[in-house]
Design an enzyme around this catalytic site. Sequence first.
Site, mmCIF file in Angstrom:
data_model
loop_
_atom_site.group_PDB
_atom_site.id
_atom_site.type_symbol
_atom_site.label_atom_id
_atom_site.label_comp_id
_atom_site.label_asym_id
_atom_site.label_seq_id
_atom_site.Cartn_x
_atom_site.Cartn_y
_atom_site.Cartn_z
ATOM 1 N N ARG A 96 0.983 -1.425 0.136
ATOM 2 C CA ARG A 96 -0.062 -0.038 -0.119
ATOM 3 C C ARG A 96 1.028 1.174 -0.125
ATOM 4 O O ARG A 96 1.962 1.355 0.635
ATOM 5 C CB ARG A 96 -0.920 0.070 1.225
ATOM 6 C CG ARG A 96 -2.038 -1.071 1.238
ATOM 7 C CD ARG A 96 -3.283 -0.583 0.199
ATOM 8 N NE ARG A 96 -4.174 -1.560 0.093
ATOM 9 C CZ ARG A 96 -4.324 -2.524 -0.751
ATOM 10 N NH1 ARG A 96 -3.232 -2.784 -1.659
ATOM 11 N NH2 ARG A 96 -5.490 -3.367 -0.738
ATOM 12 N N GLU A 122 -3.374 7.864 -4.154
ATOM 13 C CA GLU A 122 -3.881 7.299 -5.757
ATOM 14 C C GLU A 122 -5.141 8.270 -6.089
ATOM 15 O O GLU A 122 -5.912 8.506 -5.313
ATOM 16 C CB GLU A 122 -4.258 5.884 -5.710
ATOM 17 C CG GLU A 122 -2.750 5.170 -5.514
ATOM 18 C CD GLU A 122 -2.991 3.776 -5.108
ATOM 19 O OE1 GLU A 122 -2.016 3.070 -4.504
ATOM 20 O OE2 GLU A 122 -4.071 3.285 -5.537
ATOM 21 N N HIS A 131 -1.689 1.038 -9.882
ATOM 22 C CA HIS A 131 -2.383 0.084 -9.115
ATOM 23 C C HIS A 131 -2.980 -1.191 -9.588
ATOM 24 O O HIS A 131 -4.103 -1.400 -9.822
ATOM 25 C CB HIS A 131 -3.450 0.844 -8.027
ATOM 26 C CG HIS A 131 -3.478 -0.232 -6.801
ATOM 27 N ND1 HIS A 131 -3.957 0.333 -5.407
ATOM 28 C CD2 HIS A 131 -3.326 -1.562 -6.667
ATOM 29 C CE1 HIS A 131 -4.013 -0.649 -4.561
ATOM 30 N NE2 HIS A 131 -3.896 -1.873 -5.213
#
Lengths: 309, 333
Positions: A228, A257, A275
């Site tokens: 993460r 993000e 991602h």
Amino acid sequence: MTCPPVHPYLVEALEKRFTLHKLDSVPDKAQFLSSHRDSIRAVVGNAAAGADAELIDQLPKLEIVSSYSVGLDKIDLAKCKEKGIRVTNTPDVLTDDVADLALGLMLAVLRRLCESDRYVRSGLWKKGVGFNLFLLQFSGKTVGIIGLGRIGMAIAQRAEAFSCPISYFSRSQKPGINYKYHPSVVDLAANCDILVVACALTPETRHIINREVIDALGPKGVLINIGRGPHVDEAELVSALVEGRLGGAGLDVFQDEPNVPEELFKLENVVLLPHVGSGTVETRQAMADLVVGNLEAHFLNKPLLTPVV
Amino acid sequence: MAVTGTNQSPPALSATAHDGDDSLPVVLIHRFPTFTGSLFPSLPTHFRLLDLLTTDASNLQSASAILCVGPPPPVTPEFLDRFPSLKIVVCSSVGVDHVDLPECRQRGIVVTNAGSAFAEDVADYAVALLIDVLRRVSAADRYVRAGSWPVKGDYPLGSKVSGKRVGILGLGRIGSAIATRLAAFGCQIRYSSRKEKPSLPFPFYKTALDLAANSDVLIACCALTDETFHVINGEVMTVLGKQGVIINVGRGSLVDEKELVEFLLRGDLGGAGLDVFEDEPHVPKELFALDNVVLSPHSAVVTPESIGTLQDVVIGNLKAFFAGQPLISPVID
């Protein structure tokens, strides 16, 4: 109710079986939640949004949170436990994809794959303009893994096939594992060529990659993050890369993000991905099936497929 | 390696500039005039290196060893005629398609190549290309750098690498190294090769076509010969199918490049990862717009580690030759 936008296949599957509300497409969220507070019994979240304390408080009839991810950092697990709300995630089905991508990032960074592709597409090869061909060999490099869970183990297995010695850091040493254990992340970073973040995001592991670790990894070291964004102190990472104090990085996740620090865009020793760790047709379908399967099991009073709480 | 254009007398290779120690065995260096890369630094310690392009004609008569650095101009019968005492051609690449092997055999000239100096690096690169094509690594990196993520949203889904049926064309040192790596990803390995290798646990297919019919991915890593020219042709691509992926780390001409481009443009092939092309450094421009294609400038082998190993192989072969001992990596054709 789904929080973030989810894959059409999952939306369709959910709509077939349940009354589905998509929170992200609702103009006034507060108003929506208060008018639906008595009817919403399930929430489907993902890596971007799940069920924090605030949301749980607004949904008194909430029985289950089914996450379209393996990461649980967006769900207030303690609160769910307290209120008897079930929580499920999607372990195992995405392990291969994430491990494949971790290796893909390592190879792309060390062998400068994206840079080579850019070089060819720019027409420079044809013009005879030289290209810095001295790339780093991948085979045989020491790979240090933070977190030796399902994904960490899958990464280790793959890297071993490239004759990479494996070392790791974990909350505790794992019995029966042949890989070299390091009691601290700094120690691991100082003794490996490629450092991979593969642990869960918890309050303890936030910024597990900090200035000290980055310095230990050093100007020849490479950081790979498929965990993460908040695992890494992003500001420190960016300045280390820009200043050449860190050799390179392969990043699939970021602090905020979809925003990626623009200073990284002009660096050739980084690979930046939006991602996509579990982003294959095959895996997203399997994840969606698990989400739906868990929800169905819950409403049929059957045992949950992949319960966390 | 830096390529510089020149139309005067070829720039000297620094290792041969001073003609070297008289007592050491002579090795002639064969190169294109434009190649001015630094030579293996340890070579002058063991051998007297003479640059074919600049040395006295008299030296050519007595020379028994030639080292190709490159990629060099072809070794043809006409070329070989200039060296009546030649007994060995040492190549610094794995591929020896630039050498007329039957002609060398006829003249009693032995040829050596880079042996396994590059196997790992090429294998790593083939795997890198495969993951990149299936998971769109380079394309997604471009997407992020263009600032598209916040604007256009999530990147479209790729295709899973683990579990794919991978067909390896040519199970030599490089092919075997690729097989070992991809097996660890849970890929199902199968292969085609000149000869079946029963000691290996992978299904064998006699032809590239049969292999393609049973694979999701084809990896070309065999030698380029008359038999393997365009071994991956339109028929093979059709059978491989619309989701099929081709990775080429061998030689450009293993693949019918014209057909490949057309299949990709029509969407009749899933993608391609290419380190080599039929007419380097020319790459078909039509490929530049495709996100399911990854292109690289014949750079699968160039890492400091493999150059070091290559130097060991080159020196090893030359030393063995001059001492009358078995060679490290003779090419048996």
